[in-house]
Structure formats: structure tokens, C-alpha cells
Design a protein around this motif. Sequence first.
Motif, PDB file in Angstrom:
ATOM      1  N   UNK A 117      39.010  -0.269  78.872  1.00  0.00           N
ATOM      2  CA  UNK A 117      40.007  -0.239  79.938  1.00  0.00           C
ATOM      3  C   UNK A 117      40.863  -1.498  79.854  1.00  0.00           C
ATOM      4  N   UNK A 118      42.147  -1.341  80.130  1.00  0.00           N
ATOM      5  CA  UNK A 118      43.051  -2.487  80.096  1.00  0.00           C
ATOM      6  C   UNK A 118      43.101  -3.166  81.456  1.00  0.00           C
ATOM      7  N   UNK A 119      42.894  -4.471  81.472  1.00  0.00           N
ATOM      8  CA  UNK A 119      43.074  -5.253  82.699  1.00  0.00           C
ATOM      9  C   UNK A 119      44.268  -6.185  82.461  1.00  0.00           C
ATOM     10  N   UNK A 120      45.232  -6.090  83.337  1.00  0.00           N
ATOM     11  CA  UNK A 120      46.431  -6.911  83.168  1.00  0.00           C
ATOM     12  C   UNK A 120      46.272  -8.283  83.795  1.00  0.00           C
ATOM     13  N   UNK A 121      46.871  -9.239  83.147  1.00  0.00           N
ATOM     14  CA  UNK A 121      46.827 -10.604  83.645  1.00  0.00           C
ATOM     15  C   UNK A 121      48.199 -10.943  84.215  1.00  0.00           C
ATOM     16  N   UNK A 122      48.192 -11.471  85.422  1.00  0.00           N
ATOM     17  CA  UNK A 122      49.449 -11.794  86.087  1.00  0.00           C
ATOM     18  C   UNK A 122      50.039 -13.067  85.492  1.00  0.00           C
ATOM     19  N   UNK A 123      49.191 -14.094  85.425  1.00  0.00           N
ATOM     20  CA  UNK A 123      49.651 -15.406  84.992  1.00  0.00           C
ATOM     21  C   UNK A 123      48.462 -16.299  84.735  1.00  0.00           C
ATOM     22  N   UNK A 124      48.703 -17.402  84.048  1.00  0.00           N
ATOM     23  CA  UNK A 124      47.687 -18.450  83.942  1.00  0.00           C
ATOM     24  C   UNK A 124      48.418 -19.770  84.074  1.00  0.00           C
ATOM     25  N   UNK A 125      47.941 -20.616  84.955  1.00  0.00           N
ATOM     26  CA  UNK A 125      48.634 -21.890  85.160  1.00  0.00           C
ATOM     27  C   UNK A 125      47.686 -23.075  85.122  1.00  0.00           C
ATOM     28  N   UNK A 126      48.246 -24.221  84.831  1.00  0.00           N
ATOM     29  CA  UNK A 126      47.476 -25.468  84.767  1.00  0.00           C
ATOM     30  C   UNK A 126      47.409 -26.102  86.148  1.00  0.00           C
ATOM     31  N   UNK A 127      46.286 -26.723  86.439  1.00  0.00           N
ATOM     32  CA  UNK A 127      46.171 -27.479  87.688  1.00  0.00           C
ATOM     33  C   UNK A 127      45.016 -28.449  87.580  1.00  0.00           C
ATOM     34  N   UNK A 128      44.855 -29.271  88.614  1.00  0.00           N
ATOM     35  CA  UNK A 128      43.744 -30.224  88.600  1.00  0.00           C
ATOM     36  C   UNK A 128      42.629 -29.710  89.498  1.00  0.00           C
ATOM     37  N   UNK A 129      41.400 -30.006  89.095  1.00  0.00           N
ATOM     38  CA  UNK A 129      40.248 -29.639  89.907  1.00  0.00           C
ATOM     39  C   UNK A 129      40.155 -30.607  91.083  1.00  0.00           C
ATOM     40  N   UNK A 130      39.457 -30.186  92.129  1.00  0.00           N
ATOM     41  CA  UNK A 130      39.197 -31.054  93.276  1.00  0.00           C
ATOM     42  C   UNK A 130      37.816 -31.688  93.101  1.00  0.00           C
ATOM     43  N   UNK A 131      37.454 -32.584  93.995  1.00  0.00           N
ATOM     44  CA  UNK A 131      36.106 -33.154  93.973  1.00  0.00           C
ATOM     45  C   UNK A 131      35.098 -32.131  94.468  1.00  0.00           C
ATOM     46  N   UNK A 132      33.884 -32.576  94.639  1.00  0.00           N
ATOM     47  CA  UNK A 132      32.816 -31.647  94.973  1.00  0.00           C
ATOM     48  C   UNK A 132      32.090 -32.127  96.224  1.00  0.00           C
ATOM     49  N   UNK A 133      31.942 -31.203  97.178  1.00  0.00           N
ATOM     50  CA  UNK A 133      31.158 -31.551  98.376  1.00  0.00           C
ATOM     51  C   UNK A 133      29.688 -31.300  98.090  1.00  0.00           C
ATOM     52  N   UNK A 134      28.838 -32.209  98.520  1.00  0.00           N
ATOM     53  CA  UNK A 134      27.403 -32.046  98.283  1.00  0.00           C
ATOM     54  C   UNK A 134      26.671 -32.026  99.614  1.00  0.00           C
TER      55      UNK A 134
END
Length: 479
Positions: A117-134
Motif C-alpha cells: 500500500x502507498x502511504x504519502x508523505x506530506x513533508x519533512x522538515x528540520x527542527x531542534x529537539x527540546x529538553x526532557x522532563x524527568x
Amino acid sequence: MRQQWEVVIGLEIHVQLQTRTKIFSGASTTFGSEPNSQACAIDLGFPGVLPVVNSEVYPKAIAFGLGVGGSINLVSAFDRKNYFYPDLPKGYQITQMDKPIVLGGSVEIPLADGSMKTINITRAHLEEDAGKSMHEDFHDRTGIDLNRAGIPLLEIVSEPDMRSSAEAISYARYIHQLVTYLGVSDGEMSQGSLRCDANVSVRPYGSDVLGTRTETKNVNSFRFLDRAIRYEIARQIEILESGGRIMQETRLYDPDRDETRPMRSKETAMDYRYFPEPDLLPIEIDHAYIENIRRQMPELPREKANRFHTDLHLSLDDARVLAASPALAEYFETVSGQCGDAKLASNWIRVELLGRMHRDDLEISNIPVSSSQLATLLTRIRDNTINGKTAKDLLDALWYGNTTSVDDYIKDNNLMQVSDNSELGTLIDRIFDENPKQVEQYRAGRSRLLGFFVGQVMKETGGKANPALANDLLRKKLG
Ligand code: ADP
Ligand code: MG
């Protein structure tokens, strides 16, 4: 009549790019370091600092775009997405809104019935990750580890093309396979290298308007993704069937309770007050830059599987299993090339090797049997030195470190297969003498007793008889 519901799923997959330093700073991306030891002033957005784009991220994002047949924007740009959250102390995330690096593309996923089955991709973009809550280890408080802040991410957004959790898992697995093949990401899901947001809605069958969706955030294993989606489908159907309405909201999956819980009501793009990142210029690339990346791309999993199927005549199923990771595929190709029998190599790797790996929880990269050891072992089957039974014992000997040399082990333990006609013939005559009743019964029509005689031959030879030859001789002598 009971309403039939159609499930609609779109995934946003966040992939951490495998780079040494962060997307806008020189801070290290090494996983597992002391909390807050790898976040610098740029990652924290201190006043006066300026981000610089890490040149490692573009080739990786572009390789992904080419891998899914998307188009690469020659001009892409970063934007600020403003929100406050404890793990984002600078108050905004740098991402790509209007001009992402990749637009469009699609992937083919295998379904349970063997079709694609074909799954279409809308877009892929670059970004920065956030920190992590513990939340653990901090009674009634939350700890924040900002080492993750600024780790480069590629966010891959799919169209709402999936119709079941199985399809969503199949798609997510394919993306995981693709990014690890391309060396875009290490794919270590337990370390958060690939995290999925699952957008789920349901609608009456036959309807062509989308239902209201919820977005379950940050699911970091395929098993949890499957459970989160199933939970969400059941929850929504129950609400709709009892006359309620679905709230568009962001939810969180709790694996301990196996349920999703509301996190916040869904923001709209307006809430984020996106604007072009003033500290970074748009990035312009040319066709030569893209073509250079295309030339360096490795063979993709699907291409590899097709080649194994077409050129090496493996079944498509075997081919897909063996092409599942670059390391496994390379192991298979080495064994197959050295022993000269792709089918034999495929069977032994799929059944014997993968079985042992699964049992002992090992990866192909750290199994105790090298590809050339397995190739020698298979060569000794092919040239009739040993039979299959002995070969399995020998594989165990290699596996448990009882030997490192196939040929020495065969010699030292006298494991050569008995393929001598007269030797086996004499033995069979003796077995007949000792078991007259069984011979009589066989001749009277109980042909299943052949197995009994083969067993006797194997017992008497310590499992070393050539099984084909023994069968042959037995049939002949039994008439
Ligand atoms: P946002 O940017 O607010 O998260 P998008 O419109 O970009 O929203 O969609 C995000 C993801 O949600 C995409 O993967 C898309 O396919 C999926 N999606 C959108 N609408 C629906 C829906 N009604 N049901 C399921 N998935 C949806
Ligand atoms: Mg979203």
C-alpha cells in the motif's frame, strides 16, 4: 444497526539525526551523559547568542527526501514556533514552517495479506529537539535535562493514509528501516532516536470527511504505538456510539496503565505565532549539491530485497527479512558469496541464526559466529563432508565458543559424514538382522517404518550418516 467505523491515522515521526554536534551549536549530542552537561548558551537561547546551522544536517535530510521520492526545496528556511514549556526554556523552537527541506514523496508498505500500500508523505522538515522532563526520582517535582535541547530532528509528516494500527506500525517500521539504512539516524528507539505522534480519528464508513482527531505524543516503541492507537480507536468509538463528541486534543500514552490521557487541548498554528527566524538566513542549495548526495546513497531496503529475489532467486519473504537491516544484508551476502549457494545461506540465516539471535537477544553485529565461519560450515554441507544434523551441532559449538575453526572441529571430533556405500550397506544389513520383525512389517506394507530404520542408522553412526544415501540404500535393500 450498529455503525461501522473507518479508522484514519496520520503519523508525525521525529527522527534524531546522527550528528556529532547539535543543529545550531557545537554542543555534543552523545546520549546518556550527566544531565545538563551538554547544553550550551545557544541551546538555551541566552540573550545575544547566535545559532549557526550544522552543515551535517542538510545532506541527511536530503538523502531522506530522495529516499522517499520527495522534492527537495532549493530554498528552505527556519521559523520560530513560540511556546513556553519547562523543557524549552528559550521560549521558542526553531523549526521549518513555510519552506521545509522536503515536500511530498511516498513509501510502499507491506500489508498482512502480502499486498503493498502507498502511504504519502506530506513533508519533512528540520527542527531542534527540546529538553526532557524527568518525573522519576523527583518527589512531587519535575527534573529537567536539557542535554537533548538542540539535537537535530527531522520531522516526517504523513498524509492521513493509514486505516489501522497495523498499517501505522508497518509504515513506522519502514521509516525506521529507511533512516537507519541511509545513516540518517542510529534508530535507537529506546534512546528516543525515533518518536511518533499518532493522529487518530474515526468516521462512518463511506464518509469522505475526516473525523475529529486526537494526537498522542511521543510514543517511542512500535509496541506502544500499536497499543496507543488501539486504545484511542476504542475510546473514540465508544464516545461516538454513546452520542458524545471527540475533543481535538493532545494526549499522552501511559504504558504502565496502557491508556492514553489528555495532555492539553490542541493548539492551532495561530497559538504558536510562527515567524521567520531572524537569526538565520534562508538556505539555498543547487541541483549539483543534491545530485552529489544522490550519488552517495546506498541501495535502499526495497531495492536490495528485490535484487535478492530477482538475482539470487530467494522468495520475496526471505528477501525482505534478509534485507531488513544493512548489517544483516551484508552478513547474508558474504555468506552466500563465499559458500556459493544463496538459498542455503538464506535458510540457515533465517532459521538457525535468527532463531538463536532471538533466543539470546543478540543483534547481528554482536553474534559469536562470523560470516566466514558460517560460509565454511555451509561449504562443508555442500561438499558432503558433514550432514545437516552435524552442521547444526557445529553451529552451536561456534555459537558457544567451543571452537573457532569449522574444519578443525570436524577433524578433531571425527564428524565426517559416512558416505561410503559399503560401510553403510554392512551397517544396514546388521540393523536388519537385529530387527527382523520391523523388516517383516515394512515388507508387509508399513512403509512408515522407513523412519525407524533411518533412525537406527543415524544412531549407529553417531548422527553422521549421509541421510540421502542412507535412505537410498534402505529403500533398495528393503525392496
Ligand atoms: P498539526 O500541524 O496541527 O499537527 P497537520 O494538519 O499538519 O496538523 O497534521 C498533522 C498530522 O495529522 C498529519 O500526519 C496528518 O496526516 C494527520 N491528520 C490530520 N487530520 C487528521 C484526521 N482527521 N485524522 C487522522 N489524522 C489526521
Ligand atoms: Mg503536529
